[in-house]
Write a protein that holds these residues in place. Structure first.
Motif, PDB file in Angstrom:
ATOM      1  N   PHE A 102     -23.731   2.176   3.409  1.00  0.00           N
ATOM      2  CA  PHE A 102     -24.147   0.795   3.167  1.00  0.00           C
ATOM      3  C   PHE A 102     -23.915  -0.113   4.371  1.00  0.00           C
ATOM      4  CE2 PHE A 102     -23.579   2.189  -1.313  1.00  0.00           C
ATOM      5  CZ  PHE A 102     -24.892   2.003  -1.715  1.00  0.00           C
ATOM      6  N   GLY A 103     -23.312   0.416   5.422  1.00  0.00           N
ATOM      7  CA  GLY A 103     -23.150  -0.343   6.659  1.00  0.00           C
ATOM      8  C   GLY A 103     -22.162  -1.490   6.561  1.00  0.00           C
ATOM      9  N   ILE A 104     -21.093  -1.308   5.801  1.00  0.00           N
ATOM     10  CA  ILE A 104     -20.110  -2.367   5.615  1.00  0.00           C
ATOM     11  C   ILE A 104     -19.108  -2.311   6.771  1.00  0.00           C
ATOM     12  CG2 ILE A 104     -18.431  -3.416   4.061  1.00  0.00           C
ATOM     13  CD1 ILE A 104     -19.842  -1.843   1.771  1.00  0.00           C
ATOM     14  N   GLN A 105     -19.410  -3.102   7.795  1.00  0.00           N
ATOM     15  CA  GLN A 105     -18.582  -3.098   9.001  1.00  0.00           C
ATOM     16  C   GLN A 105     -17.186  -3.632   8.696  1.00  0.00           C
ATOM     17  OE1 GLN A 105     -20.706  -5.251  11.993  1.00  0.00           O
ATOM     18  NE2 GLN A 105     -22.384  -3.800  12.031  1.00  0.00           N
ATOM     19  N   GLY A 106     -16.225  -3.189   9.430  1.00  0.00           N
ATOM     20  CA  GLY A 106     -14.843  -3.602   9.222  1.00  0.00           C
ATOM     21  C   GLY A 106     -14.184  -2.793   8.122  1.00  0.00           C
ATOM     22  N   VAL A 107     -14.796  -2.787   6.952  1.00  0.00           N
ATOM     23  CA  VAL A 107     -14.256  -1.999   5.837  1.00  0.00           C
ATOM     24  C   VAL A 107     -14.327  -0.518   6.197  1.00  0.00           C
ATOM     25  CG1 VAL A 107     -14.563  -1.374   3.397  1.00  0.00           C
ATOM     26  CG2 VAL A 107     -14.857  -3.751   4.128  1.00  0.00           C
ATOM     27  N   ARG A 108     -15.441  -0.116   6.813  1.00  0.00           N
ATOM     28  CA  ARG A 108     -15.588   1.289   7.218  1.00  0.00           C
ATOM     29  C   ARG A 108     -14.438   1.706   8.122  1.00  0.00           C
ATOM     30  NH1 ARG A 108     -19.373   2.164  11.819  1.00  0.00           N
ATOM     31  NH2 ARG A 108     -17.396   1.805  12.798  1.00  0.00           N
ATOM     32  N   THR A 109     -14.124   0.884   9.110  1.00  0.00           N
ATOM     33  CA  THR A 109     -13.045   1.208  10.043  1.00  0.00           C
ATOM     34  C   THR A 109     -11.701   1.226   9.326  1.00  0.00           C
ATOM     35  OG1 THR A 109     -14.313   0.248  11.844  1.00  0.00           O
ATOM     36  CG2 THR A 109     -11.946   0.540  12.211  1.00  0.00           C
ATOM     37  N   ALA A 110     -11.490   0.285   8.412  1.00  0.00           N
ATOM     38  CA  ALA A 110     -10.226   0.242   7.666  1.00  0.00           C
ATOM     39  C   ALA A 110     -10.060   1.483   6.796  1.00  0.00           C
ATOM     40  CB  ALA A 110     -10.166  -1.025   6.815  1.00  0.00           C
ATOM     41  N   VAL A 111     -11.138   1.894   6.132  1.00  0.00           N
ATOM     42  CA  VAL A 111     -11.069   3.093   5.279  1.00  0.00           C
ATOM     43  C   VAL A 111     -10.838   4.335   6.133  1.00  0.00           C
ATOM     44  CG1 VAL A 111     -12.363   4.537   3.655  1.00  0.00           C
ATOM     45  CG2 VAL A 111     -12.437   2.052   3.441  1.00  0.00           C
ATOM     46  N   TRP A 112     -11.520   4.399   7.282  1.00  0.00           N
ATOM     47  CA  TRP A 112     -11.296   5.513   8.204  1.00  0.00           C
ATOM     48  C   TRP A 112      -9.819   5.561   8.614  1.00  0.00           C
ATOM     49  CZ3 TRP A 112      -9.558   5.301  13.281  1.00  0.00           C
ATOM     50  CH2 TRP A 112      -9.610   6.505  13.985  1.00  0.00           C
ATOM     51  N   ALA A 113      -9.241   4.397   8.919  1.00  0.00           N
ATOM     52  CA  ALA A 113      -7.839   4.333   9.336  1.00  0.00           C
ATOM     53  C   ALA A 113      -6.905   4.806   8.228  1.00  0.00           C
ATOM     54  CB  ALA A 113      -7.483   2.911   9.774  1.00  0.00           C
TER      55      ALA A 113
END
Length: 130
Positions: A102-113
């Motif tokens: 869905f291209g949710i920037q910021g959240v994607r990086t946080a979930v990856w972390a």
């Protein structure tokens, strides 16, 4: 089968699904194209491109997870801290894929972390760190 090995199998299925979703989105559901040698794929849509990147990232992280899980299965198959880290990693990856699609920037990086933290918890347990 141990709970850790169950997570390895579940992560294998999740990785396979990520690859299949990316392939189907890239071929736009055209089974003839999907089954071809893919010499002439169309340009990916933004969603298909994100799915490709998500699948690639999932494969890369699965390698790390598998190495830690194999080490744990060899030396500490019932370690609660390893299992906790594996669970954190797995569920983060379950959330990561749709967030990336869905291209949710910021959240994607946080979930990856969060997933990386799970790998860190596994590694720390194997190294005897608290």
């Amino acid at each position: 089968m141990t709970r850790l090995l169950t997570l390895v199998v579940a992560m294998t299925v999740l990785t396979w699904l990520a690859i299949i979703v990316a392939s189907m989105l890239r071929s736009k559901g055209d089974m003839k194209l999907a089954l071809s040698n893919r010499d002439h794929l169309p340009e990916p849509s933004p969603l298909a491109a994100r799915a490709d990147r998500a699948a690639q990232n999932t494969k890369e992280n699965f390698i790390l997870f598998t190495a830690l899980a194999a080490a744990a299965l060899a030396v500490a198959p019932a370690n609660a801290q390893v299992l906790l880290g594996a669970q954190i990693f797995f569920w983060a990856r379950v959330v990561y894929l749709p967030v990336y699609y869905f291209g949710i920037q910021g959240v994607r990086t946080a979930v990856w972390a969060v997933g990386i933290v799970g790998l860190g918890v596994m590694a720390a347990a194997l190294l005897g760190l608290p």
